[in-house]
Design a protein around this motif. Sequence first.
Motif, PDB file in Angstrom:
ATOM      1  N   GLY A  26      32.691   0.069 -13.187  1.00 38.30           N
ATOM      2  CA  GLY A  26      34.090   0.558 -12.309  1.00 38.30           C
ATOM      3  C   GLY A  26      34.046  -1.388 -11.250  1.00 38.30           C
ATOM      4  N   TYR A  27      32.333  -1.516 -11.083  1.00 37.48           N
ATOM      5  CA  TYR A  27      31.776  -2.919 -10.271  1.00 37.48           C
ATOM      6  C   TYR A  27      32.097  -3.950 -11.038  1.00 37.48           C
ATOM      7  N   LEU A  28      32.284  -3.813 -12.377  1.00 33.17           N
ATOM      8  CA  LEU A  28      32.406  -5.002 -13.305  1.00 33.17           C
ATOM      9  C   LEU A  28      33.446  -5.263 -13.730  1.00 33.17           C
ATOM     10  N   PRO A  29      34.734  -5.338 -13.716  1.00 34.63           N
ATOM     11  CA  PRO A  29      36.353  -5.958 -14.282  1.00 34.63           C
ATOM     12  C   PRO A  29      36.396  -6.042 -12.265  1.00 34.63           C
ATOM     13  N   ALA A  30      36.109  -5.520 -11.518  1.00 34.70           N
ATOM     14  CA  ALA A  30      36.083  -5.834  -9.542  1.00 34.70           C
ATOM     15  C   ALA A  30      35.299  -7.427  -9.643  1.00 34.70           C
ATOM     16  N   MET A  31      33.896  -7.405 -10.192  1.00 33.98           N
ATOM     17  CA  MET A  31      33.731  -8.557 -10.307  1.00 33.98           C
ATOM     18  C   MET A  31      34.378  -9.883 -10.641  1.00 33.98           C
ATOM     19  N   GLY A  32      34.846  -9.001 -12.330  1.00 33.51           N
ATOM     20  CA  GLY A  32      35.280 -10.429 -12.376  1.00 33.51           C
ATOM     21  C   GLY A  32      37.055 -10.937 -12.146  1.00 33.51           C
ATOM     22  N   ALA A  33      37.281 -10.261 -11.755  1.00 33.69           N
ATOM     23  CA  ALA A  33      38.424 -10.711 -11.199  1.00 33.69           C
ATOM     24  C   ALA A  33      38.274 -11.253 -10.084  1.00 33.69           C
ATOM     25  N   LEU A  34      37.341 -10.837  -8.415  1.00 34.70           N
ATOM     26  CA  LEU A  34      36.942 -11.941  -8.273  1.00 34.70           C
ATOM     27  C   LEU A  34      36.637 -13.398  -8.527  1.00 34.70           C
ATOM     28  N   LEU A  35      35.131 -13.082  -9.728  1.00 31.76           N
ATOM     29  CA  LEU A  35      35.506 -14.625 -10.112  1.00 31.76           C
ATOM     30  C   LEU A  35      36.664 -15.938 -10.852  1.00 31.76           C
ATOM     31  N   LEU A  36      37.366 -14.711 -11.536  1.00 33.18           N
ATOM     32  CA  LEU A  36      38.164 -15.567 -11.835  1.00 33.18           C
ATOM     33  C   LEU A  36      39.582 -15.609 -10.628  1.00 33.18           C
ATOM     34  N   PHE A  37      39.814 -14.667  -9.110  1.00 33.68           N
ATOM     35  CA  PHE A  37      40.485 -15.141  -8.590  1.00 33.68           C
ATOM     36  C   PHE A  37      40.030 -16.888  -8.055  1.00 33.68           C
ATOM     37  N   THR A  38      38.411 -16.544  -7.340  1.00 32.43           N
ATOM     38  CA  THR A  38      38.211 -18.046  -6.789  1.00 32.43           C
ATOM     39  C   THR A  38      38.059 -19.272  -8.202  1.00 32.43           C
ATOM     40  N   THR A  39      38.156 -18.903  -9.377  1.00 29.77           N
ATOM     41  CA  THR A  39      38.251 -20.134 -10.189  1.00 29.77           C
ATOM     42  C   THR A  39      40.049 -21.125 -10.497  1.00 29.77           C
ATOM     43  N   SER A  40      40.605 -19.046 -10.215  1.00 29.32           N
ATOM     44  CA  SER A  40      42.027 -19.964  -9.907  1.00 29.32           C
ATOM     45  C   SER A  40      42.610 -21.226  -9.259  1.00 29.32           C
ATOM     46  N   ILE A  41      41.916 -20.586  -7.659  1.00 25.78           N
ATOM     47  CA  ILE A  41      42.133 -21.618  -6.479  1.00 25.78           C
ATOM     48  C   ILE A  41      41.141 -22.652  -6.247  1.00 25.78           C
ATOM     49  N   LEU A  42      40.156 -22.431  -7.281  1.00 23.89           N
ATOM     50  CA  LEU A  42      39.919 -24.505  -7.307  1.00 23.89           C
ATOM     51  C   LEU A  42      40.940 -24.650  -7.986  1.00 23.89           C
ATOM     52  N   VAL A  43      41.060 -24.618  -9.207  1.00 22.57           N
ATOM     53  CA  VAL A  43      41.410 -25.076 -10.564  1.00 22.57           C
ATOM     54  C   VAL A  43      42.969 -25.617  -9.444  1.00 22.57           C
ATOM     55  N   THR A  44      43.863 -24.806  -8.607  1.00 23.10           N
ATOM     56  CA  THR A  44      44.647 -25.260  -8.085  1.00 23.10           C
ATOM     57  C   THR A  44      44.684 -25.913  -7.173  1.00 23.10           C
ATOM     58  N   LYS A  45      43.810 -26.011  -6.620  1.00 21.08           N
ATOM     59  CA  LYS A  45      43.107 -26.767  -5.283  1.00 21.08           C
ATOM     60  C   LYS A  45      43.411 -28.314  -6.477  1.00 21.08           C
ATOM     61  N   VAL A  46      42.960 -28.659  -7.755  1.00 22.36           N
ATOM     62  CA  VAL A  46      42.137 -29.723  -7.872  1.00 22.36           C
ATOM     63  C   VAL A  46      43.525 -30.138  -8.746  1.00 22.36           C
ATOM     64  N   ALA A  47      44.582 -29.156  -9.285  1.00 15.97           N
ATOM     65  CA  ALA A  47      45.509 -29.472 -10.043  1.00 15.97           C
ATOM     66  C   ALA A  47      46.835 -29.722  -9.309  1.00 15.97           C
ATOM     67  N   SER A  48      46.982 -29.440  -7.941  1.00 15.59           N
ATOM     68  CA  SER A  48      48.577 -29.947  -6.764  1.00 15.59           C
ATOM     69  C   SER A  48      48.505 -30.858  -6.488  1.00 15.59           C
ATOM     70  N   SER A  49      47.365 -32.003  -7.006  1.00 16.36           N
ATOM     71  CA  SER A  49      47.662 -32.909  -6.267  1.00 16.36           C
ATOM     72  C   SER A  49      48.382 -33.525  -7.874  1.00 16.36           C
ATOM     73  N   ARG A  50      48.302 -33.172  -9.172  1.00 15.69           N
ATOM     74  CA  ARG A  50      48.106 -34.060 -10.171  1.00 15.69           C
ATOM     75  C   ARG A  50      49.239 -33.381 -11.140  1.00 15.69           C
ATOM     76  N   ILE A  51      50.089 -32.381 -10.761  1.00 17.80           N
ATOM     77  CA  ILE A  51      51.088 -32.147 -11.846  1.00 17.80           C
ATOM     78  C   ILE A  51      52.421 -31.413 -10.774  1.00 17.80           C
ATOM     79  N   ASP A  52      53.161 -31.400 -11.170  1.00 17.50           N
ATOM     80  CA  ASP A  52      54.500 -30.733 -11.383  1.00 17.50           C
ATOM     81  C   ASP A  52      54.796 -29.757 -10.732  1.00 17.50           C
ATOM     82  N   LEU A  53      55.391 -29.374  -8.918  1.00 23.56           N
ATOM     83  CA  LEU A  53      55.096 -27.531  -8.758  1.00 23.56           C
ATOM     84  C   LEU A  53      55.570 -26.397  -9.899  1.00 23.56           C
ATOM     85  N   GLY A  54      56.773 -27.012 -10.676  1.00 25.97           N
ATOM     86  CA  GLY A  54      57.966 -26.252 -11.328  1.00 25.97           C
ATOM     87  C   GLY A  54      56.409 -25.970 -12.716  1.00 25.97           C
ATOM     88  N   LEU A  55      55.842 -27.140 -13.315  1.00 28.26           N
ATOM     89  CA  LEU A  55      55.559 -27.066 -14.777  1.00 28.26           C
ATOM     90  C   LEU A  55      54.163 -26.239 -14.451  1.00 28.26           C
TER      91      LEU A  55
END
Length: 91
Positions: A7-36
């Motif tokens: 039960g904890y394994l998917p939760a930890m995976g989701a947390l890792l993926l969410f953290t990664t998405s926040i970091l990627v979003t921060k880097v990509a937000s200045s480089r790509i159009d919001l709609g795209l």
Amino acid sequence: MSEAFLGYLPAMGALLLFTTSILVTKVASSRIDLGLGFLIATSTNVVFSSLALAVQPGFWPDGLLWNAQAFRRFAAAGAFTTYLGRWVFYE
């Protein structure tokens, strides 16, 4: 493996993926159009969810069972975490 760990394994995976998405979003937000960016993120979510749904029945040979109470709780959790959580996060 114990059921609690499974039960904890998917939760930890989701947390890792969410953290990664926040970091990627921060880097990509200045480089790509919001709609795209929205289109890419939505497409990625749909493709990943479809793959997860296709693979999931292999883990339960007896088939999946419908549980209405679990579905309602899942939908409520999605509304609170996806909508309200992200709104508060970006606000």
